[in-house]
Scaffold this active site. Structure first.
Site, mmCIF file in Angstrom:
data_model
loop_
_atom_site.group_PDB
_atom_site.id
_atom_site.type_symbol
_atom_site.label_atom_id
_atom_site.label_comp_id
_atom_site.label_asym_id
_atom_site.label_seq_id
_atom_site.Cartn_x
_atom_site.Cartn_y
_atom_site.Cartn_z
ATOM 1 N N ASP A 1 -21.987 23.374 -7.649
ATOM 2 C CA ASP A 1 -21.540 24.710 -8.223
ATOM 3 C C ASP A 1 -21.158 24.621 -9.636
ATOM 4 O OD1 ASP A 1 -19.234 23.490 -7.563
ATOM 5 O OD2 ASP A 1 -18.855 25.081 -5.999
ATOM 6 N N SER A 2 -20.896 23.533 -10.066
ATOM 7 C CA SER A 2 -20.602 23.206 -11.759
ATOM 8 C C SER A 2 -21.382 23.909 -12.430
ATOM 9 C CB SER A 2 -20.092 21.689 -11.845
ATOM 10 O OG SER A 2 -21.193 20.853 -11.264
ATOM 11 N N ASP B 1 -24.434 22.049 -3.283
ATOM 12 C CA ASP B 1 -23.391 22.707 -2.909
ATOM 13 C C ASP B 1 -23.278 24.055 -2.331
ATOM 14 O OD1 ASP B 1 -20.899 21.485 -3.572
ATOM 15 O OD2 ASP B 1 -20.983 21.702 -5.609
ATOM 16 N N LYS C 1 -23.046 20.347 0.388
ATOM 17 C CA LYS C 1 -21.588 19.891 0.442
ATOM 18 C C LYS C 1 -20.755 21.132 0.584
ATOM 19 C CE LYS C 1 -19.671 18.526 -3.641
ATOM 20 N NZ LYS C 1 -18.766 19.212 -3.922
ATOM 21 N N GLU D 1 -16.455 22.483 0.634
ATOM 22 C CA GLU D 1 -15.165 22.222 0.207
ATOM 23 C C GLU D 1 -14.182 22.542 1.282
ATOM 24 O OE1 GLU D 1 -13.982 24.109 -3.434
ATOM 25 O OE2 GLU D 1 -15.643 23.053 -4.804
ATOM 26 N N GLU E 1 -11.669 14.564 -4.992
ATOM 27 C CA GLU E 1 -11.628 14.749 -6.322
ATOM 28 C C GLU E 1 -10.050 14.799 -6.783
ATOM 29 O OE1 GLU E 1 -13.110 18.225 -9.504
ATOM 30 O OE2 GLU E 1 -13.718 18.165 -7.594
#
Length: 271
Positions: free
Chosen positions: A51-52, A90, A120, A122, A189
């Site tokens: 999502d970066s 993501d 992925k 979070e 991270e």
């Protein structure tokens, strides 16, 4: 006679085996076909359609604005390029938090429409139900703990996480939980290296670090940072392997100059 080496597809099973034999796992972000083709051809193990892309590809300040449709679009191009790497996509902000049915729908869309190999997510205990629901559909899930950029407004800062004992303890518990419910791996991270080492040693699943020191099972970076295409972002954990911003700027400036001076195209470059 040269033996043609079979291109092996990287799987969750192979990543587990890599951890067991102490082979580090290499992981980079990718958001489009051309870049993914280069990275896959260069031997990368895992590609993250992160999502970066919200920051790198779209110019947003945070990862929050990117949508499920946009991430699926990026992932489709990456998957078409890949012959060997495992592609993780993501799950964007709002596509899985607080509603496990929504989470399952989002994950199924990613898998069906992009052809990615896993997703992925979070967070730890707070997204447990969503992860379990996704796993019941047979979709591989990678966890992400420590600095979780989708929670930037909760943290209020992108600084190192889990320096305090209570947060470190919660991270350890969340890591154990993610393994227990069936995640195939975890990204850590921006956390202290000693804590990351402890997590990697305790868990049997692969632990991939970004700003989490050398004692984890693999590393991930944003490809535009590694290649020096982005100039502003300079965290301590980033090693630039090229300065493509300068190379590309020079190439474009020379092209502009050649067009203006009528040096390009030459007679040989016409029909």
């Amino acid at each position: 006679m040269s033996q043609h080496k079979e291109i092996k597809l990287i799987t969750t099973h192979q990543m587990l085996a890599m951890k067991q034999r102490g082979e580090r796992i290499s992981m980079l972000t990718a958001y489009d076909y051309s870049m993914a083709q280069i990275l896959d051809g260069a031997g990368i193990d895992v590609l993250l359609v992160g999502d970066s892309a919200s920051n790198v590809m779209a110019g947003h300040e945070t990862t929050l604005p990117i949508t499920l449709d946009q991430l699926i679009y990026h992932a489709q191009g990456v998957v078409r390029a890949v012959k060997r790497a495992f592609v993780v996509v993501d799950m964007p902000f709002g596509s899985y938090q607080g509603n496990s049915s929504e989470a399952l729908r989002s994950a199924i869309r990613i898998m069906k429409e992009s052809g990615g190999h896993g997703v992925k997510v979070e967070g730890g205990a707070e997204v447990k139900d969503s992860i379990i629901r996704i796993l019941t559909a047979g979709i591989p899930v990678m966890g992400h703990l420590g600095l979780t950029p989708q929670s930037i407004y909760k943290f209020g800062t992108y600084s190192v996480r889990a320096k305090e004992e209570a947060e470190a303890q919660k991270l350890l518990e969340d890591a154990r939980l993610l393994q227990e419910i069936g995640c195939f791996g975890i990204v850590l991270e921006k956390i202290p290296a000693a804590l990351a080492k402890q997590v990697a040693e305790e868990l049997t699943i692969p632990v991939i670090g970004i700003g989490a020191g050398p004692d984890v099972d693999g590393q991930v970076l944003v490809v535009h940072d590694l290649l020096g295409i982005t100039k502003e972002f300079k965290p301590r954990f980033l090693r630039r392997y090229a300065e493509l911003h300068d190379v590309m700027t020079d190439a474009v400036q020379r092209y502009v100059a050649d067009v203006k001076s009528r040096e390009f195209p030459s007679k040989e470059e016409g029909y």
